[in-house]
Design an enzyme around this catalytic site. Structure first.
Site, PDB file in Angstrom:
ATOM      1  N   HIS A  56       3.462   5.066   9.573  1.00 20.48           N
ATOM      2  CA  HIS A  56       2.614   5.187   8.361  1.00 20.48           C
ATOM      3  C   HIS A  56       1.259   4.440   8.837  1.00 20.48           C
ATOM      4  O   HIS A  56       1.002   3.792   9.623  1.00 20.48           O
ATOM      5  CB  HIS A  56       3.054   4.470   7.312  1.00 20.48           C
ATOM      6  CG  HIS A  56       4.718   4.986   6.921  1.00 20.48           C
ATOM      7  ND1 HIS A  56       5.062   4.589   5.691  1.00 20.48           N
ATOM      8  CD2 HIS A  56       5.255   6.125   7.084  1.00 20.48           C
ATOM      9  CE1 HIS A  56       6.188   5.250   5.312  1.00 20.48           C
ATOM     10  NE2 HIS A  56       6.248   6.311   6.111  1.00 20.48           N
ATOM     11  N   GLU A  58      -0.558   2.213   7.230  1.00 21.17           N
ATOM     12  CA  GLU A  58      -0.574   0.814   6.956  1.00 21.17           C
ATOM     13  C   GLU A  58      -0.292   0.204   8.296  1.00 21.17           C
ATOM     14  O   GLU A  58      -0.590  -0.602   8.967  1.00 21.17           O
ATOM     15  CB  GLU A  58       0.216   0.119   6.098  1.00 21.17           C
ATOM     16  CG  GLU A  58      -0.244   0.658   4.474  1.00 21.17           C
ATOM     17  CD  GLU A  58       0.740   2.174   4.266  1.00 21.17           C
ATOM     18  OE1 GLU A  58       0.651   3.212   4.955  1.00 21.17           O
ATOM     19  OE2 GLU A  58       1.252   1.776   3.106  1.00 21.17           O
ATOM     20  N   CYS A  86       4.711   1.534   0.701  1.00 23.99           N
ATOM     21  CA  CYS A  86       6.228   1.569   0.641  1.00 23.99           C
ATOM     22  C   CYS A  86       7.130   0.470   1.103  1.00 23.99           C
ATOM     23  O   CYS A  86       6.223  -0.819   1.707  1.00 23.99           O
ATOM     24  CB  CYS A  86       6.812   2.889   1.651  1.00 23.99           C
ATOM     25  SG  CYS A  86       6.547   2.484   3.579  1.00 23.99           S
ATOM     26  N   CYS A  89       6.221  -0.763   4.865  1.00 23.83           N
ATOM     27  CA  CYS A  89       4.573  -1.129   4.984  1.00 23.83           C
ATOM     28  C   CYS A  89       4.529  -2.512   4.130  1.00 23.83           C
ATOM     29  O   CYS A  89       3.856  -3.359   4.652  1.00 23.83           O
ATOM     30  CB  CYS A  89       3.839  -0.211   4.650  1.00 23.83           C
ATOM     31  SG  CYS A  89       3.534   1.259   5.681  1.00 23.83           S
TER      32      CYS A  89
HETATM   33 ZN   LIG Z   1       4.573   2.920   4.411  1.00 25.85          ZN
END
Ligand SMILES: [Zn+2]
Length: 176
Positions: A56, A58, A86, A89
């Site tokens: 991801h 981040e 999410c 993260c």
């Molecule tokens: Zn994430």
């Protein structure tokens, strides 16, 4: 730079990252981490390209920033991300002690900053963040909406093409 203007400027940088993801056929999500007016981490979602669930935006930006700072503690930094983080993260944000998070659009299905949970503002954890939501939210959200719209259209076109080919193949069989 005034804070509001600063937040917009760096969110635009996160959007630039999101656009890079889009050109790769990835869901357009981008993130940057800023320390003293300097971007020390920038990344975009690479889940499809890498076939790795933890890539991801981040998380990768956090990894870069830790390398740049030579520390797992990202004190005095701000993380900008186009979509509400999410749970994974949000966890990494807590672990790296990022004090301030600015995000664009809400993620009603997976967001864990405001939508489903408020992981960054739970006093039971040993770290809490200042959260600013909604910076360039419409533009960030529109990137995602149009991405999924064209994905659906492409899938529909592929399905029709498959049906057409199946019908053609079927007809050929009939004539034989
Ligand atoms: Zn994430």
């Amino acid at each position: 730079m005034e804070l509001f203007e600063r937040d917009r400027t760096y969110m635009l940088a996160a959007m630039e990252e999101a656009k890079k993801a889009e050109t790769l056929g990835e869901v357009p999500i981008g993130a940057v981490i800023v320390y003293k007016e300097e971007i020390i981490g920038r990344a975009h979602n690479l889940r499809e390209t890498s076939q790795n669930a933890v890539t991801h935006a981040e998380l990768m930006a956090i990894q870069q920033a830790c390398e740049a700072m030579g520390s797992w503690r990202l004190e005095e930094t701000t993380l900008y991300v186009t979509l509400e983080p999410c749970p994974m993260c949000a966890g990494a944000i807590l672990q790296s002690r990022i004090p301030r998070v600015v995000y664009g659009a809400r993620d009603l299905k997976a967001g864990c900053v405001d939508s489903l949970y408020r992981l960054l503002n739970d006093s039971r954890f040993n770290h809490e963040c200042e959260v600013v939501e909604g910076v360039l939210a419409e533009a960030c959200g529109e990137m995602l909406t149009s991405f999924f719209r064209s994905l659906r259209e492409r899938k529909k076109a592929e399905k029709l093409e498959r049906r057409r080919l199946a019908a053609e193949y079927g007809n050929e069989n009939d004539t034989n």
